[in-house]
Scaffold this motif. Structure first.
Motif, PDB file in Angstrom:
ATOM      1  N   PRO A   1     -45.983  29.520  14.299  1.00 59.29           N
ATOM      2  CA  PRO A   1     -46.687  30.693  14.811  1.00 59.29           C
ATOM      3  C   PRO A   1     -46.726  31.871  13.846  1.00 59.29           C
ATOM      4  O   PRO A   1     -47.700  32.640  13.849  1.00 59.29           O
ATOM      5  N   THR A   2     -45.708  32.045  13.013  1.00 60.67           N
ATOM      6  CA  THR A   2     -45.693  33.160  12.069  1.00 60.67           C
ATOM      7  C   THR A   2     -46.859  33.074  11.095  1.00 60.67           C
ATOM      8  O   THR A   2     -47.396  34.094  10.648  1.00 60.67           O
ATOM      9  N   TYR A   3     -47.270  31.856  10.784  1.00 60.73           N
ATOM     10  CA  TYR A   3     -48.326  31.634   9.791  1.00 60.73           C
ATOM     11  C   TYR A   3     -49.610  31.103  10.419  1.00 60.73           C
ATOM     12  O   TYR A   3     -50.432  30.481   9.748  1.00 60.73           O
TER      13      TYR A   3
ATOM     14  N   SER B   1     -49.988  28.904  13.011  1.00 58.17           N
ATOM     15  CA  SER B   1     -49.929  27.563  13.619  1.00 58.17           C
ATOM     16  C   SER B   1     -51.069  26.670  13.142  1.00 58.17           C
ATOM     17  O   SER B   1     -51.625  25.877  13.901  1.00 58.17           O
TER      18      SER B   1
ATOM     19  N   ASN C   1     -42.182  36.600   1.977  1.00 59.73           N
ATOM     20  CA  ASN C   1     -42.270  35.447   2.874  1.00 59.73           C
ATOM     21  C   ASN C   1     -43.698  35.082   3.230  1.00 59.73           C
ATOM     22  O   ASN C   1     -43.931  34.280   4.141  1.00 59.73           O
TER      23      ASN C   1
ATOM     24  N   GLN D   1     -56.359  33.336  15.099  1.00 58.23           N
ATOM     25  CA  GLN D   1     -55.859  33.264  13.723  1.00 58.23           C
ATOM     26  C   GLN D   1     -56.110  31.897  13.097  1.00 58.23           C
ATOM     27  O   GLN D   1     -55.494  31.552  12.093  1.00 58.23           O
TER      28      GLN D   1
ATOM     29  N   LEU E   1     -49.910  36.301   7.783  1.00 56.26           N
ATOM     30  CA  LEU E   1     -48.894  36.858   6.882  1.00 56.26           C
ATOM     31  C   LEU E   1     -49.184  36.364   5.476  1.00 56.26           C
ATOM     32  O   LEU E   1     -48.501  35.489   4.940  1.00 56.26           O
TER      33      LEU E   1
END
Length: 447
Positions: A72-74, A76, A321, A337, A343
């Motif tokens: 999820p940070t990137y 998914s 990161n 996204q 990110l």
């Protein structure tokens, strides 16, 4: 008078932080495809023919049944490659040795498997000799050597403890840095953090815990650290914060082992925006007691590799990161996204430091750097499908973990592609293992 001294102190601090940025030109580009597998040795336990069974919420024994994604940070983003694998993945290039093999090939390292101690008990540990060909754009895997402990040198129980072959896995160590010296391999591990001395056939010869200022360092994955544990008290090394870089100083036999992330203070928070560097004497098999500090630049969170270019100067990969080209960054607050990077990469550098020049607090002097997100490619060396639609060539991967000097003008880098959990080059596609040759004569000549 105090006011004048304050101005002088600020001026000196600014001068100390000043650092020149040098140009970089792409001189070569080669790729080892993301989906590259190797068969385990004939005497390995049969269960090691299936790798990645424990990467989800439940055990999965059905080959190629669950597609990887970036999390999820990137965004998914699906990566197009599914787990578990039949065979062992040749992925995660996590370090270059400064010294090459006798045939000119490069020693490089695969990391612990799938990112953690818990999910990697079926990921075998190994190093390689590789030969990137920047004319054809291909990377030849000359040899793969699997790590094993037949002589029981590892001081704790390993995953394959009761087997005859005693092959090591990602549940035992997280190898992230490698050096070749006098016919032996030295490996820096993140879990302990440990330093491993290994024969060229993969046998562990010795294992060394880390000493800093007279105390043993430990992390949350160090054998003997039990949960619940208090960060900063029971352990000071952050998870995935061990020896991401371990440079071999020419002529001295000293390993300069650099932690990936800042140590934790007593309150459980990072002790500062710097990384510890300790020196280990390979001849004595012990720590020297000397330690230094590497100051992280603004926006950087960790390092990726560390290698000397002469007796005192060395290259360090510094990174944030982020992952993916900033030109395709998601709009702030974007709900969808799927076609953008939430990110993106902002700080990816190769920094030149002088280990012979330190201040009163032990900080290594930063000489200059090149920006891996702004690489000129006037000769069109970038391989098709591996460059931005517009602008200069970029190397926008989450983890860039390999750098070494090739000659007086060139350095070589490679990424850890975290198979099958990282993209960075193309949305919806697992990152390949990319090797790039950079022309950086000004950086390498800088003093």
């Amino acid at each position: 008078m105090r006011f004048g001294l304050a101005i002088l102190a600020c001026s000196l601090a600014s001068a100390a932080q000043a650092e020149e940025s040098f140009p970089a030109r792409l001189a070569g580009h080669a790729v080892l495809p993301a989906f590259t597998l190797v068969a385990p040795p004939a005497d390995a336990p049969r269960d090691l023919w299936l790798a990645g069974r424990f990467t989800g919420a439940a055990r999965n024994d059905l080959p190629m049944s669950v597609e990887g994604d970036t999390g999820p940070t990137y965004g998914s983003h699906a990566t197009g490659i599914s787990l578990p694998f039949i065979g062992q993945p040749v992925q995660g290039m996590s370090g270059f040795a400064m010294n090459r093999a006798e045939d000119g090939s490069w020693f490089t390292l695969t990391d612990n498997g799938f990112g953690s101690k818990v999910n990697s008990p079926d990921a075998m540990l190994f190093f390689h000799r590789m030969r990137p060909d920047f004319q054809t754009g291909r990377v030849e895997r000359v040899e793969t050597v699997f790590l094993r402990d037949p002589d029981r040198k590892v001081p704790f129980r390993i995953a394959n403890e009761t087997t005859e072959s005693r092959y090591l896995t990602g549940a035992d160590f997280d190898p992230e840095s490698i050096q070749y010296l006098d016919g032996e391999i030295w490996i820096g591990d993140e879990f302990g953090p440990h330093i491993l001395r290994v024969a060229l056939d993969g046998r562990v010869l010795s294992v060394h815990r880390t000493m800093l200022e007279g105390e043993l360092l430990a992390g949350p994955d160090t054998p003997g650290v039990t949960v619940p544990a208090q960060p900063g008290k029971d352990f000071r090394v952050q998870r995935s914060g061990g020896y991401e870089g371990m440079a071999l100083q020419p002529g001295s036999g000293l390993l300069w082992a650099m932690l990936e992330k800042p140590l934790l203070a007593d309150d459980g928070q990072p002790e500062g925006d710097f990384l510890r560097v300790m020196t280990f004497d390979t001849a004595k098999g012990d720590w020297t007691g000397d330690s230094y500090r590497f100051k992280l630049a603004e926006g950087a969170t960790a390092i990726g590799d560390f290698n000397f270019i002469d007796e005192t100067r060395a290259l360090v990969i510094e990174r944030d990161n982020g992952e993916g080209d900033a030109a395709r960054a998601c709009a702030e607050g974007a709900a969808d996204q799927s076609a953008c990077y939430p990110l993106p990469a902002r700080v990816k550098r190769v920094v030149l430091v002088d280990t012979a020049s330190t201040d009163a607090e032990g900080y290594l002097r930063r000489i200059g750097h090149v920006d891996l997100l702004d690489i000129a490619d006037p000769d069109g060396k970038a391989l098709p499908g591996h460059k931005p639609d517009e602008g200069n060539f970029t190397f926008p991967f989450f983890t860039i973990e390999d750098v070494a000097r090739v000659d007086d003008s060139h350095i070589m880098l490679a990424n850890d592609n975290n198979l099958p959990f990282s993209g960075g080059r193309q949305i919806g596609q697992a990152a390949d293992n990319e090797f790039i040759l950079l022309s950086v004569p000004e950086l390498l000549a800088a003093k």
